[in-house]
Scaffold this active site. Structure first.
Site, PDB file in Angstrom:
ATOM      1  N   TYR A   5     -21.406  -8.952  52.858  1.00 17.58           N
ATOM      2  CA  TYR A   5     -22.359  -8.698  51.770  1.00 17.58           C
ATOM      3  C   TYR A   5     -23.725  -9.290  52.104  1.00 17.58           C
ATOM      4  O   TYR A   5     -24.727  -8.929  51.479  1.00 17.58           O
ATOM      5  CB  TYR A   5     -21.868  -9.300  50.458  1.00 17.58           C
ATOM      6  CG  TYR A   5     -20.602  -8.715  49.898  1.00 17.58           C
ATOM      7  CD1 TYR A   5     -19.939  -7.654  50.510  1.00 17.58           C
ATOM      8  CD2 TYR A   5     -20.043  -9.235  48.731  1.00 17.58           C
ATOM      9  CE1 TYR A   5     -18.765  -7.139  49.984  1.00 17.58           C
ATOM     10  CE2 TYR A   5     -18.882  -8.732  48.196  1.00 17.58           C
ATOM     11  CZ  TYR A   5     -18.240  -7.696  48.827  1.00 17.58           C
ATOM     12  OH  TYR A   5     -17.063  -7.200  48.289  1.00 17.58           O
ATOM     13  N   HIS A  52     -10.764  -9.302  54.830  1.00 17.98           N
ATOM     14  CA  HIS A  52     -11.493  -8.260  54.113  1.00 17.98           C
ATOM     15  C   HIS A  52     -10.900  -6.869  54.338  1.00 17.98           C
ATOM     16  O   HIS A  52     -10.747  -6.086  53.398  1.00 17.98           O
ATOM     17  CB  HIS A  52     -12.963  -8.270  54.530  1.00 17.98           C
ATOM     18  CG  HIS A  52     -13.876  -7.630  53.546  1.00 17.98           C
ATOM     19  ND1 HIS A  52     -15.238  -7.845  53.541  1.00 17.98           N
ATOM     20  CD2 HIS A  52     -13.641  -6.770  52.536  1.00 17.98           C
ATOM     21  CE1 HIS A  52     -15.789  -7.148  52.564  1.00 17.98           C
ATOM     22  NE2 HIS A  52     -14.853  -6.470  51.943  1.00 17.98           N
ATOM     23  N   LYS A 101     -19.087  -5.700  38.891  1.00 18.44           N
ATOM     24  CA  LYS A 101     -20.434  -6.116  39.282  1.00 18.44           C
ATOM     25  C   LYS A 101     -21.377  -5.890  38.111  1.00 18.44           C
ATOM     26  O   LYS A 101     -21.265  -4.890  37.388  1.00 18.44           O
ATOM     27  CB  LYS A 101     -20.905  -5.315  40.497  1.00 18.44           C
ATOM     28  CG  LYS A 101     -22.270  -5.723  41.013  1.00 18.44           C
ATOM     29  CD  LYS A 101     -22.648  -4.919  42.245  1.00 18.44           C
ATOM     30  CE  LYS A 101     -23.011  -3.502  41.902  1.00 18.44           C
ATOM     31  NZ  LYS A 101     -23.563  -2.755  43.062  1.00 18.44           N
TER      32      LYS A 101
END
Length: 276
Positions: free
Chosen positions: A43, A103, A225
């Protein structure tokens, strides 16, 4: 597996640009009442997430902080995994994270080479728990057989248009937490008639209904988010939205399928809806 201290609603922090926004966003989310923040090496915002935590009035020990490494393109070799884990901690400016994820099971990922580094991070206190992300049930079984530490969580996309019944059942069977990312389908749930109908019934928003539906499942959490205080507060209020059996049945009856995250890496057969 104890989950009493795991906040079932957290803040997702991915964005394509303006990564510095997450300094203020994280601080705002903590002020609104969030206590779970999720980020990742790729990110490229861990520095700002860490700054937001330090700028807040909430003590570090009261915050559940999760990050991820081992993506399809970072690190570039299995020998670099320990350094990648240390890099996450350094950028966040912390001595430990609460949850450290693999991930993606792609790129340099090999269970026998990668997972021992995660076990070592667990044993040395760099992470309180170990998680996996974007795994199939078969790869989850393989990883659980390889890890010495217990599996605490598995993260993948989930929302009413991608209910992930097989993965949720796997989490419930093996008693770990399934963490839903993109729980609003990147906006795809907002205009779904069934969700709009339930939202109108409860004087809520389709986003809140989607989150409440996710949280109605045992062993499931969500990390929506949000970048505005208003949306953060609305998302957090979804914890108090009680859907009845009729609402759940209506949402479960949705027969449309949508996957918001459709990368060209990973083990999934993306055209196979059986994971929905």
């Amino acid at each position: 597996m104890p989950r009493d201290d795991f906040p079932r609603l957290g803040l997702g922090t991915y964005s394509d640009d303006h990564r510095e926004q997450w300094r203020d966003n994280v601080r705002t989310a903590l002020d609104v009442g969030f206590r779970h923040v999720d980020t990742a090496q790729v990110y490229e915002n861990e520095q700002y997430v860490g700054e937001g935590i330090r700028d807040s009035d909430v003590a570090r020990d009261d915050i559940w902080l999760s990050t991820k490494t081992v993506h399809h393109d970072v690190p570039s070799s299995t020998e670099q995994v320990p350094a990648a884990i240390d890099g996450c901690l350094d950028r966040l400016g912390v001595d430990y994270v609460d949850l450290l994820y693999v991930h993606w099971p792609s790129g340099i990922y090999d269970h026998e080479a990668v997972l021992p580094a995660y076990d070592d991070a667990y044993e040395t206190g760099k992470t309180r728990y170990i998680g996996l992300s974007n795994f199939t049930p078969e790869l989850l079984d393989e990883a659980m057989d390889t890890l010495d530490a217990p599996l605490y969580a598995h993260q993948a996309e989930m929302h009413p248009l991608l209910p992930q019944r097989e993965l949720v059942a796997h989490a419930q069977e093996h008693d770990y937490t399934f963490v839903a990312y993109s729980p609003l389908g990147q906006g795809s749930v907002f205009d779904v008639p069934e969700l709009v109908e339930v939202a109108e019934k409860h004087d809520a928003t389709p986003a809140q209904v989607s989150l409440a539906w996710i949280l109605s499942h045992d062993n499931v959490a969500a990390i929506p988010k949000a970048s505005s205080r208003e949306h953060m507060a609305q998302n957090l209020a979804a914890r108090d939205l009680d859907l009845d059996e009729e609402d759940i049945a209506l949402i479960d009856s949705i027969d449309r399928h949508h996957r918001a995250i459709d990368p060209d890496h990973g083990p999934w057969n993306w055209d196979d809806a059986t994971h929905g």
